[in-house]
Design an enzyme around this catalytic site. Structure first.
Site, PDB file in Angstrom:
ATOM      1  N   PHE A   1       0.014   7.840  -4.705  1.00  0.00           N
ATOM      2  CA  PHE A   1      -1.344   7.356  -5.045  1.00  0.00           C
ATOM      3  C   PHE A   1      -2.139   7.293  -3.460  1.00  0.00           C
ATOM      4  CE2 PHE A   1      -4.833   4.075  -5.441  1.00  0.00           C
ATOM      5  CZ  PHE A   1      -5.517   4.887  -6.259  1.00  0.00           C
ATOM      6  N   TYR A   2      -1.322   6.886  -2.231  1.00  0.00           N
ATOM      7  CA  TYR A   2      -1.701   6.907  -1.176  1.00  0.00           C
ATOM      8  C   TYR A   2      -2.446   8.372  -0.937  1.00  0.00           C
ATOM      9  CZ  TYR A   2      -1.287   7.779   3.964  1.00  0.00           C
ATOM     10  OH  TYR A   2      -1.710   8.235   5.270  1.00  0.00           O
TER      11      TYR A   2
END
Length: 336
Positions: A152-153
């Site tokens: 998700f980063y």
């Protein structure tokens, strides 16, 4: 006196960049929330050194705070803006994804809105090599498609690239995106491998080595990285005529926007990185071999030809030199 606005100014890269700009005669407006993601005292010490300059102004707040950046842009009218603030860390994004949404995406939205209202000559925004995601053809080239982020980063960072492109197209904002490759050096982040490994090795504790040591990284020394950023500040992208983009350039055919790798162009085995730490500390590492962590990738490797084409510069510090400098700083800072 030229004015630069730097977000994430008390961070690892932000500190080195602000110091470089101050030494060069810039007035620097630094924005940093001093979040507790890692040791706040380390950030405060970096900031204290920056505040020794009368030309440094610090603002303590989150970039996602509504209106904060809009007000600063209106008040300071910076000529150049370097956006480094954001929630970092692949592994932490599995534990607290909302912080990445708020800091990386909403914070970048606030930045873009401020830049639309008060356009700087050049807006430079930090992305990450993690944006290449599941790509397995290396070295990574900026013109490669990067559609399959696996953390998700990385997804939030790739999103900021797309957001910035839309503003560059719609409003003519000149934007350069950086994809950083495993930055390391003195004053580095405690959540990064070099810091954790050095601390554990000096304490005689075991280090966690993921993917059973079969990892490769393009380690980029922070001073080299900052040199690349500084030179790219003057390489302002322009919207190409007739959508004609030079071969090898990541310049958008419809906007003054490009993405540039900032890496050492050297793929180093993790075992060799650990050997460099052992040599610098004079201690042997006790290794706890572990499987790959979710969201991580086995290798990163930058093609830095575009950086060389645009600036004439290519990062050059060898890992053995950079690790030695970090260990010397660590011993001095922590008195070990």
């Amino acid at each position: 006196m030229k004015t630069a606005l730097v977000t994430g100014s008390a961070g690892f890269i932000g500190y080195f960049l602000c110091r470089r700009l101050l030494d060069e005669g810039f007035r620097v407006i630094g924005v940093d929330a001093l979040s507790d993601y890692y040791d706040v005292a380390l950030k405060q010490r970096r900031e204290a050194m920056l505040k020794e300059s009368p030309h440094y102004r610090c603002v303590h707040d989150k970039v996602e705070t509504p209106g904060l950046l809009m007000g600063l842009f209106a008040e300071e009218t910076p000529e150049v803006v370097i956006h480094l603030a954001g929630q970092a860390g692949v592994r932490h994004s599995l534990e607290d994804p909302r912080s990445y949404l708020e800091s990386n995406i909403i914070g970048t939205f606030e930045l873009l809105e401020a830049a639309r209202a008060h356009p700087p000559r050049h807006l430079l925004i930090a992305s990450t090599s993690s944006a290449y995601g599941a790509n397995d053809v290396m070295p990574y080239v900026e013109t490669d498609r990067a559609d399959h982020q696996i953390s998700f980063y990385a997804a939030t960072k790739k999103s900021t690239e797309a957001m910035a492109h839309s503003y560059a197209h719609l409003y003519g904002l000149p934007v350069t995106m950086f994809r950083f490759f495993t930055v390391y050096g003195p004053w580095g982040r405690p959540d990064m491998a070099l810091f954790k490994f050095t601390k554990a090795i000096l304490n005689g504790d075991p280090i966690d080595v993921y993917n059973y040591g079969d990892m490769k990284r393009d380690f980029t020394y922070v001073v080299d990285l900052v040199e690349g950023i500084r030179l790219l500040m003057d390489a302002i992208p322009e919207r190409p005529a007739n959508r004609e983009v030079p071969e090898g350039d990541s310049l958008s055919p419809v906007a003054p926007w490009r993405v540039v790798n900032l890496g050492n162009s050297d793929c180093v085995q993790l075992v060799d990185f650990i050997k460099a730490i052992e040599a610098a500390t004079g201690c042997r590492a006790k290794q706890n071999l572990m499987p790959m962590q979710a969201g991580d990738v086995p290798a990163t490797w930058a093609n830095a030809d575009l950086l060389k084409t645009l600036t004439g510069y290519r990062p050059k510090t060898r890992v053995t030199e950079g690790v030695k400098a970090f260990v010397a700083w660590y011993r001095d800072y922590y008195k070990v």
